[in-house]
Write a protein that holds these residues in place. Sequence first.
Motif, PDB file in Angstrom:
ATOM      1  N   GLY A  83      26.215 -35.938  -1.964  1.00 36.97           N
ATOM      2  CA  GLY A  83      25.168 -36.230  -0.995  1.00 36.97           C
ATOM      3  C   GLY A  83      24.599 -37.616  -1.199  1.00 36.97           C
ATOM      4  N   ARG A  84      23.538 -37.924  -0.446  1.00 27.64           N
ATOM      5  CA  ARG A  84      22.941 -39.253  -0.473  1.00 27.64           C
ATOM      6  C   ARG A  84      21.499 -39.245  -0.968  1.00 27.64           C
ATOM      7  N   GLY A  85      20.975 -38.088  -1.350  1.00 24.37           N
ATOM      8  CA  GLY A  85      19.592 -37.995  -1.774  1.00 24.37           C
ATOM      9  C   GLY A  85      19.354 -38.503  -3.187  1.00 24.37           C
ATOM     10  N   GLU A  86      18.105 -38.424  -3.630  1.00 22.95           N
ATOM     11  CA  GLU A  86      17.736 -38.902  -4.965  1.00 22.95           C
ATOM     12  C   GLU A  86      18.489 -38.171  -6.067  1.00 22.95           C
ATOM     13  N   ASN A  87      18.715 -36.892  -5.876  1.00 20.94           N
ATOM     14  CA  ASN A  87      19.380 -36.084  -6.896  1.00 20.94           C
ATOM     15  C   ASN A  87      20.835 -35.800  -6.542  1.00 20.94           C
ATOM     16  N   GLU A  88      21.424 -36.685  -5.745  1.00 21.48           N
ATOM     17  CA  GLU A  88      22.799 -36.487  -5.305  1.00 21.48           C
ATOM     18  C   GLU A  88      23.633 -37.730  -5.577  1.00 21.48           C
ATOM     19  N   LEU A  89      24.941 -37.528  -5.638  1.00 28.51           N
ATOM     20  CA  LEU A  89      25.889 -38.591  -5.938  1.00 28.51           C
ATOM     21  C   LEU A  89      27.078 -38.491  -4.992  1.00 28.51           C
ATOM     22  N   SER A  90      27.805 -39.594  -4.873  1.00 31.77           N
ATOM     23  CA  SER A  90      29.025 -39.600  -4.065  1.00 31.77           C
ATOM     24  C   SER A  90      30.064 -40.470  -4.766  1.00 31.77           C
ATOM     25  N   MET A  91      31.051 -39.832  -5.334  1.00 26.35           N
ATOM     26  CA  MET A  91      32.126 -40.510  -6.057  1.00 26.35           C
ATOM     27  C   MET A  91      31.612 -41.307  -7.247  1.00 26.35           C
ATOM     28  N   PRO A  92      30.797 -40.719  -8.114  1.00 27.22           N
ATOM     29  CA  PRO A  92      30.347 -41.452  -9.312  1.00 27.22           C
ATOM     30  C   PRO A  92      31.541 -41.761 -10.207  1.00 27.22           C
ATOM     31  N   VAL A  93      31.555 -42.969 -10.773  1.00 24.89           N
ATOM     32  CA  VAL A  93      32.733 -43.375 -11.546  1.00 24.89           C
ATOM     33  C   VAL A  93      32.400 -43.863 -12.949  1.00 24.89           C
ATOM     34  N   CYS A 378      24.464 -36.767 -28.440  1.00 25.14           N
ATOM     35  CA  CYS A 378      24.899 -36.119 -27.204  1.00 25.14           C
ATOM     36  C   CYS A 378      25.827 -37.052 -26.445  1.00 25.14           C
ATOM     37  N   VAL A 379      26.617 -36.471 -25.557  1.00 19.83           N
ATOM     38  CA  VAL A 379      27.511 -37.257 -24.717  1.00 19.83           C
ATOM     39  C   VAL A 379      27.232 -36.939 -23.258  1.00 19.83           C
ATOM     40  N   LEU A 380      27.219 -37.986 -22.440  1.00 20.44           N
ATOM     41  CA  LEU A 380      27.091 -37.853 -20.996  1.00 20.44           C
ATOM     42  C   LEU A 380      28.476 -37.990 -20.382  1.00 20.44           C
ATOM     43  N   CYS A 381      28.792 -37.101 -19.464  1.00 22.25           N
ATOM     44  CA  CYS A 381      30.124 -37.077 -18.863  1.00 22.25           C
ATOM     45  C   CYS A 381      30.002 -37.086 -17.345  1.00 22.25           C
ATOM     46  N   VAL A 382      30.664 -38.049 -16.701  1.00 23.47           N
ATOM     47  CA  VAL A 382      30.764 -38.064 -15.242  1.00 23.47           C
ATOM     48  C   VAL A 382      31.937 -37.183 -14.846  1.00 23.47           C
ATOM     49  N   ASP A 383      31.665 -36.177 -14.031  1.00 21.46           N
ATOM     50  CA  ASP A 383      32.720 -35.310 -13.504  1.00 21.46           C
ATOM     51  C   ASP A 383      32.939 -35.669 -12.043  1.00 21.46           C
ATOM     52  N   LEU A 384      34.012 -36.394 -11.776  1.00 25.36           N
ATOM     53  CA  LEU A 384      34.239 -36.960 -10.449  1.00 25.36           C
ATOM     54  C   LEU A 384      34.399 -35.887  -9.378  1.00 25.36           C
ATOM     55  N   THR A 385      35.118 -34.824  -9.690  1.00 24.59           N
ATOM     56  CA  THR A 385      35.407 -33.797  -8.699  1.00 24.59           C
ATOM     57  C   THR A 385      34.140 -33.098  -8.206  1.00 24.59           C
ATOM     58  N   THR A 386      33.183 -32.876  -9.097  1.00 22.85           N
ATOM     59  CA  THR A 386      31.963 -32.166  -8.712  1.00 22.85           C
ATOM     60  C   THR A 386      30.800 -33.109  -8.411  1.00 22.85           C
ATOM     61  N   ASP A 387      31.051 -34.437  -8.417  1.00 17.62           N
ATOM     62  CA  ASP A 387      29.997 -35.431  -8.141  1.00 17.62           C
ATOM     63  C   ASP A 387      28.767 -35.170  -9.014  1.00 17.62           C
ATOM     64  N   SER A 388      28.988 -35.047 -10.301  1.00 13.78           N
ATOM     65  CA  SER A 388      27.880 -34.717 -11.201  1.00 13.78           C
ATOM     66  C   SER A 388      28.016 -35.453 -12.526  1.00 13.78           C
ATOM     67  N   VAL A 389      26.889 -35.495 -13.246  1.00 15.39           N
ATOM     68  CA  VAL A 389      26.850 -35.998 -14.616  1.00 15.39           C
ATOM     69  C   VAL A 389      26.267 -34.899 -15.484  1.00 15.39           C
ATOM     70  N   ARG A 390      26.889 -34.657 -16.630  1.00 14.91           N
ATOM     71  CA  ARG A 390      26.448 -33.573 -17.509  1.00 14.91           C
ATOM     72  C   ARG A 390      26.224 -34.103 -18.916  1.00 14.91           C
ATOM     73  N   LYS A 391      25.301 -33.476 -19.619  1.00 12.34           N
ATOM     74  CA  LYS A 391      24.988 -33.874 -20.987  1.00 12.34           C
ATOM     75  C   LYS A 391      25.328 -32.733 -21.927  1.00 12.34           C
ATOM     76  N   TYR A 392      26.076 -33.063 -23.004  1.00 14.08           N
ATOM     77  CA  TYR A 392      26.479 -32.088 -24.000  1.00 14.08           C
ATOM     78  C   TYR A 392      26.079 -32.582 -25.386  1.00 14.08           C
ATOM     79  N   ARG A 393      25.817 -31.647 -26.271  1.00 14.29           N
ATOM     80  CA  ARG A 393      25.615 -32.008 -27.677  1.00 14.29           C
ATOM     81  C   ARG A 393      26.954 -31.903 -28.391  1.00 14.29           C
ATOM     82  N   TYR A 394      27.266 -32.913 -29.199  1.00 16.46           N
ATOM     83  CA  TYR A 394      28.523 -32.877 -29.931  1.00 16.46           C
ATOM     84  C   TYR A 394      28.347 -33.144 -31.425  1.00 16.46           C
ATOM     85  N   ALA A 395      27.175 -33.603 -31.863  1.00 12.30           N
ATOM     86  CA  ALA A 395      26.970 -33.916 -33.276  1.00 12.30           C
ATOM     87  C   ALA A 395      25.667 -33.313 -33.760  1.00 12.30           C
TER      88      ALA A 395
END
Length: 395
Positions: A83-93, A378-395
């Motif tokens: 989408g185009r809103g504040e909490n939306e993304l379109s093809m984040p890379v 933590c690591v931030l991951c851009v998931d292109l297919t779902t147009d989202s960014v996610r945060k995970y703990r890894y250490a």
Amino acid sequence: MHLTEILRSTSTRFLNIWDSYGKLCEYDLYDKQSGSYTIIFRPLISGNHKIDIRIFDRPISGSPFIVDVTKHNNPLWSFGKRGRGENELSMPVSVIVDDRNEREHVYILDPGNSRIKCLTIDGKFIEHLATDSLVESTSTGLAYRSSTSTFYLLDWKSKIITEFTTLNSNSSTTNLIQSQIQINHQITCSLFQEPVQIALFEQHINSLLICDNNTLLIIDNRTGDLINKIDTRSFGIKTIKAFTINLQDEIIISDHRIHILSYDGKYLRQISSINQQQIVDVDIHITHEPPDLIASHHKQSSTIHQHTKSINNQIIKGGFYTALCVDKNGLLLAGKCEKDGNAHIEIYDNQGHLLRIIDSYNQRLRRPCSLATTQDGCVLCVDLTTDSVRKYRYA
């Protein structure tokens, strides 16, 4: 009397943590000097863990506490949808983390909406950078050097790299901080054909690494002049799916494997694929019935090792490494897309040993295309297919 004083003065343990088999767990206790305390322990198996806290042999209110430990690593938060809103993304890379201040900021290159989005480290929207017409749908690369607070934006169509910084100003109407950008300079290179990604060297600070038509170009960040051209096809690498730079300025690239080159383009080594090495520390898919073994930073027992073969057989599915990054401690994080459409993130130490895997079991990754790490492990991951960014703990 403080809790820490009670701990020192008593001959019996005031705090016990039992795993789902009834075995005592090791832990660390930290006095926050505010009347509160932090308890940190690393589970070795999944299932319910019981935390029993007592003062003068009497349980405190709510004790024992039950902690349900899962063998999966799910996101701490997820931001965005199409989408185009504040909490939306379109093809984040691309995603980067500005860690120059105590309050880290997250920047997401959102070319489908021709903008750069700024979030808090907790995934809350702050603003869109006032980039005017600088960011286009053809902007595909974003890099950041925290030591100079400098951004580098790459546009594959115009073949221009823009170096800019941000200037904060208070809005009189909203009382919010709005960031304006200041363009320092723009460069290009005569050898550019389809430059799509950019990375920064740690030691050669005047060099930029560009991925262009499956060729690596090292250029001067002041003039755009070519420093070196690395044709990876000579190493049998036909397609570069992702690349990054480690703390020693070695170049890390990937296809269905992960390869490491020197700064001057010599092939150094390959990180063993997951089916060629034992997993030192894994967060997913142990094959026996719950409660399941979970890896730790401690040396693994023979019980864990005897399950390694079945672990490997379960998660080897082929695929490609589509996102790479190196954290401040030299750990390599690699996002991998499997042939079945799922994806995960693998974490390697600086010796190339696989430490653990982030499976995102309850919110599957599909196409990780960019990774960035934070100060708190933590690591931030851009998931292109779902147009989202996610945060995970890894250490």
